[in-house]
Design a protein around this motif. Structure first.
Motif, PDB file in Angstrom:
ATOM      1  N   SER A   1       0.827  -1.211   0.000  1.00  0.00           N
ATOM      2  CA  SER A   1       0.000   0.000   0.000  1.00  0.00           C
ATOM      3  C   SER A   1       0.860   1.259   0.000  1.00  0.00           C
ATOM      4  O   SER A   1       0.487   2.272  -0.594  1.00  0.00           O
ATOM      5  CB  SER A   1      -0.968  -0.007   1.183  1.00  0.00           C
ATOM      6  N   SER A   2       2.029   1.202   0.613  1.00  0.00           N
ATOM      7  CA  SER A   2       2.945   2.336   0.572  1.00  0.00           C
ATOM      8  C   SER A   2       3.444   2.575  -0.847  1.00  0.00           C
ATOM      9  O   SER A   2       3.538   3.721  -1.302  1.00  0.00           O
ATOM     10  CB  SER A   2       4.121   2.106   1.519  1.00  0.00           C
ATOM     11  N   ALA A   3       3.757   1.504  -1.559  1.00  0.00           N
ATOM     12  CA  ALA A   3       4.188   1.635  -2.952  1.00  0.00           C
ATOM     13  C   ALA A   3       3.050   2.169  -3.817  1.00  0.00           C
ATOM     14  O   ALA A   3       3.273   2.993  -4.704  1.00  0.00           O
ATOM     15  CB  ALA A   3       4.676   0.298  -3.473  1.00  0.00           C
ATOM     16  N   LEU A   4       1.841   1.740  -3.550  1.00  0.00           N
ATOM     17  CA  LEU A   4       0.680   2.245  -4.290  1.00  0.00           C
ATOM     18  C   LEU A   4       0.455   3.723  -4.006  1.00  0.00           C
ATOM     19  O   LEU A   4       0.152   4.502  -4.922  1.00  0.00           O
ATOM     20  CB  LEU A   4      -0.572   1.434  -3.926  1.00  0.00           C
TER      21      LEU A   4
ATOM     22  N   GLY B   1       1.000  10.990  -0.171  1.00  0.00           N
ATOM     23  CA  GLY B   1       2.387  10.884   0.268  1.00  0.00           C
ATOM     24  C   GLY B   1       2.508  10.605   1.747  1.00  0.00           C
ATOM     25  O   GLY B   1       3.319   9.778   2.169  1.00  0.00           O
ATOM     26  N   VAL B   2       1.700  11.267   2.553  1.00  0.00           N
ATOM     27  CA  VAL B   2       1.746  11.050   4.009  1.00  0.00           C
ATOM     28  C   VAL B   2       1.223   9.655   4.353  1.00  0.00           C
ATOM     29  O   VAL B   2       1.803   8.963   5.199  1.00  0.00           O
ATOM     30  CB  VAL B   2       0.947  12.155   4.740  1.00  0.00           C
TER      31      VAL B   2
ATOM     32  N   GLY C   1       4.669   2.932   4.936  1.00  0.00           N
ATOM     33  CA  GLY C   1       6.046   2.473   4.756  1.00  0.00           C
ATOM     34  C   GLY C   1       6.786   2.308   6.070  1.00  0.00           C
ATOM     35  O   GLY C   1       7.620   1.423   6.214  1.00  0.00           O
ATOM     36  N   LEU C   2       6.497   3.170   7.027  1.00  0.00           N
ATOM     37  CA  LEU C   2       7.160   3.070   8.329  1.00  0.00           C
ATOM     38  C   LEU C   2       6.789   1.798   9.066  1.00  0.00           C
ATOM     39  O   LEU C   2       7.591   1.245   9.822  1.00  0.00           O
ATOM     40  CB  LEU C   2       6.826   4.288   9.188  1.00  0.00           C
TER      41      LEU C   2
ATOM     42  N   SER D   1      13.711   2.898   1.381  1.00  0.00           N
ATOM     43  CA  SER D   1      13.380   3.342   0.026  1.00  0.00           C
ATOM     44  C   SER D   1      11.926   3.823  -0.057  1.00  0.00           C
ATOM     45  O   SER D   1      11.655   4.828  -0.714  1.00  0.00           O
ATOM     46  CB  SER D   1      13.637   2.233  -0.979  1.00  0.00           C
ATOM     47  N   LEU D   2      11.000   3.139   0.591  1.00  0.00           N
ATOM     48  CA  LEU D   2       9.603   3.568   0.550  1.00  0.00           C
ATOM     49  C   LEU D   2       9.406   4.909   1.254  1.00  0.00           C
ATOM     50  O   LEU D   2       8.678   5.771   0.767  1.00  0.00           O
ATOM     51  CB  LEU D   2       8.698   2.507   1.180  1.00  0.00           C
ATOM     52  N   VAL D   3      10.062   5.098   2.370  1.00  0.00           N
ATOM     53  CA  VAL D   3       9.931   6.352   3.110  1.00  0.00           C
ATOM     54  C   VAL D   3      10.532   7.505   2.308  1.00  0.00           C
ATOM     55  O   VAL D   3       9.928   8.568   2.166  1.00  0.00           O
ATOM     56  CB  VAL D   3      10.579   6.226   4.506  1.00  0.00           C
ATOM     57  N   VAL D   4      11.711   7.292   1.749  1.00  0.00           N
ATOM     58  CA  VAL D   4      12.364   8.355   0.974  1.00  0.00           C
ATOM     59  C   VAL D   4      11.556   8.686  -0.273  1.00  0.00           C
ATOM     60  O   VAL D   4      11.368   9.864  -0.605  1.00  0.00           O
ATOM     61  CB  VAL D   4      13.815   7.954   0.626  1.00  0.00           C
ATOM     62  N   LEU D   5      11.066   7.683  -0.968  1.00  0.00           N
ATOM     63  CA  LEU D   5      10.275   7.939  -2.173  1.00  0.00           C
ATOM     64  C   LEU D   5       8.985   8.687  -1.855  1.00  0.00           C
ATOM     65  O   LEU D   5       8.607   9.622  -2.567  1.00  0.00           O
ATOM     66  CB  LEU D   5       9.955   6.625  -2.884  1.00  0.00           C
TER      67      LEU D   5
END
Length: 93
Positions: A10-13, A49-50, A56-57, A67-71
């Motif tokens: 879901s973070s990538a989405l 984004g949030v 991602g966290l 990588s997910l957090v930075v992206l």
């Protein structure tokens, strides 16, 4: 409760959702797609984004979390920066 794998997905989405209108801006229909996203809600790319950052966290640990957090942070700042730049240019004479 969601599993760590589904949170990472879901973070990538949530990363892809705000980036898609920006990438579509390179095509002929891109401006219409970007304005349609902003017409839903001006801050929807920031919200995505949030949400992606939070998911991602709590997702899979290791290099994937970084990588997910930075992206997601980059896309949140980029979309909001572009939105404010466009909005500020509308107000200037």
């Amino acid at each position: 409760m969601m599993s760590k794998k589904s949170l990472s997905i879901s973070s990538a989405l949530m990363f892809i959702l705000p980036v898609f209108p920006l990438l579509a801006g390179l095509t002929r229909l891109g401006n219409d797609i970007f304005t349609a996203v902003l017409n839903i809600r001006n801050f929807s790319p920031l919200i995505f984004g949030v949400l992606g950052l939070v998911a991602g966290l709590f997702g899979i640990k290791g290099s994937k979390i970084v990588s997910l957090v930075v992206l997601n942070l980059r896309v949140a700042f980029l979309t909001q920066g572009l939105y404010y730049f466009v909005d500020w240019n509308k107000l200037s004479p």
